[in-house]
Enzyme design. Structure first.
Site, mmCIF file in Angstrom:
data_model
loop_
_atom_site.group_PDB
_atom_site.id
_atom_site.type_symbol
_atom_site.label_atom_id
_atom_site.label_comp_id
_atom_site.label_asym_id
_atom_site.label_seq_id
_atom_site.Cartn_x
_atom_site.Cartn_y
_atom_site.Cartn_z
ATOM 1 C CE LYS A 52 -3.758 -2.592 2.109
ATOM 2 N NZ LYS A 52 -4.640 -2.885 3.231
ATOM 3 C CD GLN A 96 -3.564 -4.632 6.273
ATOM 4 O OE1 GLN A 96 -3.747 -3.568 5.692
ATOM 5 N NE2 GLN A 96 -3.903 -5.790 5.736
ATOM 6 C CG ASP A 119 -9.634 -0.566 4.661
ATOM 7 O OD1 ASP A 119 -9.186 -0.943 3.565
ATOM 8 O OD2 ASP A 119 -9.034 -0.704 5.744
#
Ligand code: GUN
Length: 292
Positions: A52, A96, A119
């Site tokens: 990422k 995460q 997200d």
């Protein structure tokens, strides 16, 4: 049979994002800035977050990686999230997953400001998606939709069977395929571990999205001729002949299914590469929607 090439499509989208970043700069707007929280030292999470951060560099975004020890308390983590919520410099925040056992994922998801929820996991984002309102779409299902769109795969009126009902793939995938949108407008059947007639349902499907996380689960006898197959599975299986000691396997038995279908995503190189790119697209969207 068309192979839906997620690697090439993703590279093309990243070029488009890089152009959009330049356009923002020319218009006097800010450079998109993604912040990622990494808790503990889970190997797979390290790899994903590194990907990422690298993608941010590639498209011209700023990125901040914040690492926290496995022992951080839930309260401390929520306070760290609130600091980012208040920071006008940061446009998108991801925490995460998975988290250490003593931290509740929903509490953490709820703590993130929905305007920074790149997200797409916050209930506000999920609700807006279900209502077909502008929002951040979860990256993996959004990547599937983008692949279908860019390859002009017809979906309207088709029967789509989704295998798996996870919050991050199966469930949002079923919403996106059913909604009144292009791609979309499918008749959707969502299946899961309690489904009793999966093979029968799959044989009726024009489109199958396999997202159950069982390597090579979908076999040729479950697929009708000409179907479109989307393989979301990426399981690491031990392999003695690779440098890493493992190989990525999809949920579809590719070699026997591919000859029967009209289009299929390979693993690796299908849905996987699209996921991080869609996170970049969400971060760009955060600036376009809410950035100064
Ligand atoms: N863990 C596995 N997939 C994801 C994802 O898309 N976002 C976050 N934050 N964690 C994950």
């Amino acid at each position: 049979m068309i192979v839906l090439d997620g690697k090439a499509t993703s590279a093309q989208i990243r070029l488009e994002i890089a152009e959009a970043v330049k356009a923002l700069y020319s218009a006097g707007k800010k450079t998109p800035h993604l912040c990622a929280f990494l808790i503990g030292n889970n190997g797979a999470s390290e790899t994903y977050v590194a990907g990422k951060v690298k993608a941010c560099e590639e498209v011209g975004f700023r990125s901040t990686l914040k690492r926290f020890p496995e022992t951080i308390s839930q309260q401390e983590l929520v306070e760290e999230i609130e600091k980012i919520n208040q920071d006008p410099e940061i446009d998108g925040l991801i925490v995460q997953m998975p988290l250490p056992k003593h931290i509740d994922e929903l509490t953490v998801t709820l703590a993130i400001d929905a305007k920074k929820d790149v997200d797409g996991f916050h209930p506000t984002s999920v609700g807006r998606m279900a209502l077909n309102l502008p929002t951040f779409l979860p990256a993996t299902p959004a990547g599937v939709i983008e692949l279908l769109k860019r390859y002009h795969i017809p979906t309207s009126g088709k029967h789509c069977v989704v295998i798996g009902r996870s919050h991050i793939v199966g469930s949002p995938m079923s919403i996106l395929m059913a909604r009144n949108s292009e791609p979309g407008n499918c008749t959707v059947t969502i299946t899961h571990s309690r489904t009793t007639n999966l093979k029968e349902l799959c044989l009726q499907a024009d489109i199958i999205v396999a997202a159950l996380g069982k390597p090579e689960f979908l076999t040729a006898d479950m697929v009708k001729d000409g179907a479109v197959i989307i393989d979301v599975g990426i399981t690491r299986v031990p392999a003695s002949d690779t440098k890493s000691g493992f190989r990525l396997k999809g949920d579809v038995k590719y070699d026997e299914v591919a000859p029967k279908c009209s289009a299929i995503t390979p693993v690796p190189g299908g849905v996987g590469p699209m996921t991080i790119t869609m996170l970049m697209l969400n971060t760009l969207k955060a600036v376009e929607l809410f950035g100064k």
